[in-house]
Design an enzyme around this catalytic site. Structure first.
Site, PDB file in Angstrom:
ATOM      1  CD  GLU A   1      -2.856  -1.055   2.383  1.00  0.00           C
ATOM      2  OE1 GLU A   1      -3.003  -0.630   3.145  1.00  0.00           O
ATOM      3  OE2 GLU A   1      -4.505  -2.238   2.181  1.00  0.00           O
TER       4      GLU A   1
ATOM      5  CD  GLU B   1      -4.154  -5.950   2.919  1.00  0.00           C
ATOM      6  OE1 GLU B   1      -4.512  -5.394   3.811  1.00  0.00           O
ATOM      7  OE2 GLU B   1      -2.864  -5.659   3.406  1.00  0.00           O
TER       8      GLU B   1
END
Length: 503
Positions: A176, A295
């Site tokens: 991320e 995720e």
């Protein structure tokens, strides 16, 4: 029965999407909350083995048949020094863990997690720190894990008691990196350049590995999908996957809208595919980039409790969502979405596996138990192996706050040619009425229904606990097969698995 809304499907073995990569049933363990300490690892627990791993948790993980587990983060990896987690445990440092503002004891590290994964029957998907570190730390960790012997880091591993290399195949290039919450956040250009150069160095160490380039942290990020377009300009020829992350919630308590959010995931996947294919065309590349949705889950129940946590404590109960029945229904639709995109989504990691937004929960010193979302995940993992079929479906639809033309029927089918089995996965989104489903199964001549599994409950907010499992599946579904036509009644707000086998 005639008063029920009607839906139909054509399920034909010739209509193939792709062979399903078993890794779409992967999961994730981060050094966060009680995922590791008190989750998979609890020395002194009545079921703990000689390494301190909870055998009751291992048993529940093995039942799920989890093929791959991402580790050690997550946000945590962006300020993590992997060297802290190897060597004698007594000499490992305690660190301020910046992502979640806790104390990391480093009792568990790379080697211990590799041991746990072997016991769980899973492969490891390792993430490297591209936040505070970069090329050097990444290639050294890879050398430590995968090189046989005769070099500094491989011999260091051997000195730590691990003669054989771990042979970790799949590696994430950071986590991320577009997120302002990330330690070492990067611009697209910064990340793309760093990830490409890190990938080149890692492939020199071990040319057999697979690499995942960071995509956007979710589809609502300001730079999405420009982040993908810019970073893949640099990484496209050096990586095998681009990552996607997305979490879903129902804070507004709107079940009809909530159960439609699989459409949001579908749109996200399609946008990333089109962006990757644009870069492929722009580069005149022969390579097609696949997706790692590493995720995904429901995450919103624990938000208020997490704000009360005292910083700099060890393994506090963070992100401990207690899931209800409607969460299980949504998870079912998300799993179906992955199967529909099996041609491009090759890895997916339910985040996470134990205690932290997880299908498995534990009590300190006590029992381990299954949350509601455990069951669709279990069924998909067990019966969703083989070839994903492109089913032709018709369903009545509804509109919700955010979505239009939402089909009441969310469904797909998987054909396991080797076992001569077909599994139909179906969610009825209708909150009050059953759905009459008719499936054309004529290409599966000589098959019979083995079972019709149903997960249903009159209360969308029903939850499981250590004391009582209120939401559990049964095999009493209403279906029959006659003359190549399957007739089934899907109960209101239900998850269904109809399994057919060769007679």
């Amino acid at each position: 029965m005639s008063q029920l809304k009607k839906a139909s499907m054509v399920v034909d073995k010739a209509y193939r999407v792709a062979e399903i990569d078993k890794r779409i049933y992967g999961s994730f363990i981060e050094h966060l909350g009680r995922a590791v300490y008190g989750g998979i690892y609890e020395p002194g627990h009545p079921t703990a083995d000689e390494q301190g791993f909870r055998k009751d948790v291992l048993e529940l993980v093995r039942d799920l048949n989890v093929p791959i587990v991402r580790y050690p983060g997550g946000n945590m990896v962006s300020a993590y020094n992997w060297e802290d987690g190897v060597g004698p445990v007594a000499s490992r440092p305690r660190r301020l863990e910046l992502a979640w503002r806790t104390i990391e004891t480093n009792e568990m590290g790379t080697n211990e997690f590799a041991d746990w994964a072997r016991k769980a029957g899973s492969d490891v998907m390792m993430a490297v720190n591209l936040g505070t570190r970069g090329i050097d730390a990444a290639r050294n960790l890879l050398e430590y894990c995968n090189h046989p012997s005769g070099s500094y880091y491989s011999d260091l591993r051997i000195s730590h008691g691990y003669k054989e290399p771990h042979k970790i195949k799949t590696w994430c290039l950071g986590n991320e990196m577009d997120g302002p919450w990330q330690v070492g956040q990067k611009t697209p250009e910064e990340y793309g350049r760093l990830a490409a150069e890190t990938a080149k160095a890692m492939r020199l160490v071990d040319p057999t590995i697979e690499l995942v380039s960071c995509g956007s942290s979710n589809s609502a990020m300001p730079l999405f999908p420009q982040w993908e377009a810019t970073t893949l300009e640099h990484t496209y020829e050096h990586v095998d996957f681009v990552s996607l992350h997305q979490y879903f919630g129902n804070a507004e308590n709107d079940p009809a809208n909530y159960l439609a959010k699989g459409l949001e995931m579908d749109r996200f996947i399609r946008t990333v595919i089109s962006t990757a294919d644009f870069i492929k065309a722009k580069k005149r590349s022969k390579k097609t980039l696949n997706l790692s949705f590493d995720e995904w889950n429901v995450w919103y129940h624990s938000n208020d409790a997490d704000k009360q946590i005292e910083p700099w404590t060890i393994a506090p109960p963070q992100l401990e969502d207690h899931y209800n029945f409607e969460d299980a229904l949504l998870v079912g639709t998300l799993l179906i979405t992955f199967l529909k995109h099996a041609d491009r989504v090759k890895i997916a990691c339910l985040a996470q596996l134990v205690n932290v937004i997880a299908p498995i929960m534990t009590e300190q010193g006590g029992s381990a138990w299954r949350q509601t979302i455990y069951y669709p995940y279990l069924h998909a993992s067990l019966y969703g192996r083989g070839v994903a079929l492109h089913t032709l479906s018709k369903s009545p639809v509804y509109d919700s706050k955010e979505f239009t033309d939402v089909p009441y029927l969310e469904s797909t089918a998987v054909y396991n040619e080797e076992k001569e089995e077909v599994a139909i996965f179906a969610v009825n989104r209708h909150l009050e009425e059953g759905l009459q489903l008719e499936c054309d199964m004529r290409s599966f001549e000589g098959y019979k229904i083995a079972e019709h599994i149903v997960l249903e409950n009159s209360d969308l907010k029903a939850r499981n606990s250590a004391a009582q499992e209120a939401v559990v599946p049964h095999s009493g579904g209403n279906s029959k097969l006659d003359g190549g036509v399957l007739q089934a009644v899907l109960a209101a707000k239900s998850w269904n698995v109809i399994r057919l086998v060769k007679a």
